[in-house]
Scaffold this active site. Sequence first.
Site, PDB file in Angstrom:
ATOM      1  N   ASP A  53      10.250   2.645  -7.500  1.00  9.73           N
ATOM      2  CA  ASP A  53       9.841   3.169  -6.896  1.00  9.73           C
ATOM      3  C   ASP A  53       9.507   4.379  -6.013  1.00  9.73           C
ATOM      4  O   ASP A  53      10.554   4.648  -5.879  1.00  9.73           O
ATOM      5  CB  ASP A  53       9.976   2.167  -5.616  1.00  9.73           C
ATOM      6  CG  ASP A  53       9.264   1.526  -3.879  1.00  9.73           C
ATOM      7  OD1 ASP A  53       7.839   2.801  -3.858  1.00  9.73           O
ATOM      8  OD2 ASP A  53       8.945   0.326  -3.863  1.00  9.73           O
TER       9      ASP A  53
ATOM     10  N   ARG B 132     -13.892  -6.333  -9.554  1.00 10.66           N
ATOM     11  CA  ARG B 132     -12.597  -6.742  -9.575  1.00 10.66           C
ATOM     12  C   ARG B 132     -11.309  -6.241 -10.784  1.00 10.66           C
ATOM     13  O   ARG B 132     -11.176  -5.585 -10.854  1.00 10.66           O
ATOM     14  CB  ARG B 132     -12.663  -7.855  -9.571  1.00 10.66           C
ATOM     15  CG  ARG B 132     -10.801  -8.199  -9.842  1.00 10.66           C
ATOM     16  CD  ARG B 132     -10.814 -10.123  -9.198  1.00 10.66           C
ATOM     17  NE  ARG B 132     -11.735 -10.671  -9.090  1.00 10.66           N
ATOM     18  CZ  ARG B 132     -12.746 -11.975 -10.535  1.00 10.66           C
ATOM     19  NH1 ARG B 132     -11.294 -11.492 -11.317  1.00 10.66           N
ATOM     20  NH2 ARG B 132     -13.167 -11.938 -10.488  1.00 10.66           N
TER      21      ARG B 132
ATOM     22  N   LYS C 265       1.098   5.486   1.964  1.00  9.62           N
ATOM     23  CA  LYS C 265       2.594   6.638   1.583  1.00  9.62           C
ATOM     24  C   LYS C 265       1.920   7.995   1.335  1.00  9.62           C
ATOM     25  O   LYS C 265       0.698   9.167   1.945  1.00  9.62           O
ATOM     26  CB  LYS C 265       3.254   6.354   1.930  1.00  9.62           C
ATOM     27  CG  LYS C 265       4.201   4.659   1.918  1.00  9.62           C
ATOM     28  CD  LYS C 265       4.125   4.680   3.398  1.00  9.62           C
ATOM     29  CE  LYS C 265       4.100   2.839   3.654  1.00  9.62           C
ATOM     30  NZ  LYS C 265       4.334   2.311   2.882  1.00  9.62           N
TER      31      LYS C 265
ATOM     32  N   TYR D  58      13.615  -1.814   0.476  1.00  8.77           N
ATOM     33  CA  TYR D  58      12.860  -1.941   1.222  1.00  8.77           C
ATOM     34  C   TYR D  58      12.196  -3.284   1.689  1.00  8.77           C
ATOM     35  O   TYR D  58      12.251  -3.590   1.139  1.00  8.77           O
ATOM     36  CB  TYR D  58      10.929  -1.678   0.874  1.00  8.77           C
ATOM     37  CG  TYR D  58       9.829  -1.145   1.601  1.00  8.77           C
ATOM     38  CD1 TYR D  58       9.791  -1.411   3.081  1.00  8.77           C
ATOM     39  CD2 TYR D  58       8.946  -2.892   1.085  1.00  8.77           C
ATOM     40  CE1 TYR D  58       8.368  -2.016   3.364  1.00  8.77           C
ATOM     41  CE2 TYR D  58       7.704  -3.341   1.991  1.00  8.77           C
ATOM     42  CZ  TYR D  58       8.263  -2.797   3.108  1.00  8.77           C
ATOM     43  OH  TYR D  58       6.746  -2.942   3.813  1.00  8.77           O
TER      44      TYR D  58
HETATM   45  N1  PLP Z   1       7.581   0.515  -0.974  1.00 10.51           N
HETATM   46  C1  PLP Z   1       8.318   1.109  -0.022  1.00 10.51           C
HETATM   47  C2  PLP Z   1       9.775   2.304  -0.300  1.00 10.51           C
HETATM   48  C3  PLP Z   1       7.645   0.768   1.129  1.00 10.51           C
HETATM   49  O1  PLP Z   1       8.663   1.861   1.853  1.00 10.51           O
HETATM   50  C4  PLP Z   1       6.644  -0.063   0.710  1.00 10.51           C
HETATM   51  C5  PLP Z   1       6.313  -0.020   2.571  1.00 10.51           C
HETATM   52  O2  PLP Z   1       6.670   0.413   3.079  1.00 10.51           O
HETATM   53  C6  PLP Z   1       6.639  -0.181  -0.067  1.00 10.51           C
HETATM   54  C7  PLP Z   1       6.735  -0.574  -0.888  1.00 10.51           C
HETATM   55  C8  PLP Z   1       4.626  -1.842   0.455  1.00 10.51           C
HETATM   56  O3  PLP Z   1       3.773  -0.791   0.687  1.00 10.51           O
HETATM   57  P1  PLP Z   1       2.885  -1.294   1.291  1.00 10.51           P
HETATM   58  O4  PLP Z   1       2.652  -0.959   2.794  1.00 10.51           O
HETATM   59  O5  PLP Z   1       0.919  -0.589   0.847  1.00 10.51           O
HETATM   60  O6  PLP Z   1       2.132  -2.637   1.004  1.00 10.51           O
END
Ligand code: PLP
Length: 403
Positions: A176, A52, A201, A104
């Site tokens: 992000d 961890r 992604k 998001y």
């Molecule tokens: N940030 C963006 C721009 C996203 O599109 C997403 C998920 O679609 C996330 C964060 C969250 O990621 P996760 O689904 O891996 O928790």
Amino acid sequence: MPANNQQSIETIAVRAGIETDTQHGAITPPLYLSSNYSFAGFDEKREFDYSRSGNPTRQLLGQALADLEGGFGGIVTSSGMSAIFAVLQLLKGGERILAPHDCYGGTFRLFKSYAEKGLITLDFVDQTDEQALTVALEKKPKIVWIETPSNPLLRVVDIEKISQLAKQQGALVAVDNTFLSPVFQKPLLLGADIVVHSTTKYINGHSDVVGGAVVAKEKQIYEDIAWWANCTGITGAAFDSFLTLRGLRTLDVRVQRHAKNASKLVDYLVSHDQVEHVYYPGLVGHPGHDIAKKQQSGFGSMISFKIKGDVEKVKSFLSGLQVFSLAESLGGVESLICHPSTMTHAAVSIEEQKIAGITQNLLRVSVGIENVDDLIDDIQRGFETALPAEANRAASGPVAVSC
Ligand code: PLP
């Protein structure tokens, strides 16, 4: 081992951890699944003691991402959301975060829930509105959150400019960078302090791992976030890190091909008479096009578009598709299409969706690396299904209601 600063992004990604196995000389780094590690002797902890807190496979991925983003260190987490959660831990009780109103849906939900519990103070603003941004910055947020291009409307904001303004107010800037990856955008070089990824992604790219990462520019922030990631137990699993590192090696070739396909699909969509609007930063008419050209080295492969018509037409369009999968997520080699209002942004109320510009006729596409002609044919098939269905509905008129 950190990469040589002179190396290009393709080389850093491909070579991450290659030939680091001193025991057998394995070319690709081994996967360390062990949950714990022996002490060399009494009070003699080795580099790793418990997975961890630290794991050799995860550490390679974290370092590779830090090298790609130009940061001090990278913390690999169990998901993109836990990466965002980790950054939130930098806030002390009641401190303020300024976030984009169209971020998001999961980010929106997390920030809002934290604010509703009284743990943080929160402002959602349209960061493309300079006046609203200035007013919000005057409230002295501790963190300014940026998501550019934003999800799902691909709004683009100027990272360098917002970072300068945020710094004047003493705020940290977190970006992000999920939609573009470090191949197309490097926020830390534009003045941001922290980069967050949903590695689910493009970074992993094969839709078989849920993961996240935080990359910090400075050692202190890296150490603070790493401490919280261990404390809250959100660090990523070794096997996930192994797969993600494997995906990362082809990041550059994948995203270049994704973007090439996206650009051709956009050309098709903009000329289609059943399309009301196309959102893509590569379009000259896109409001953020000039900023995107300045701060990105590619326009990415996320496209949103509005179909002329209502949600019924959207449904029949989707039913005609054979190649695109109707699914959330993005950034995998396969093409996906989603209806943000009922899928990715379902956690955002309809009123808040309206404010963010998310309507019922909006679709978001994650363009994959299939043959682009097959993708275009598929979208054409969707329209060919939607049009007669719409004509039939119009011909049958309003449904008669009998008492
Ligand atoms: N940030 C963006 C721009 C996203 O599109 C997403 C998920 O679609 C996330 C964060 C969250 O990621 P996760 O689904 O891996 O928790």
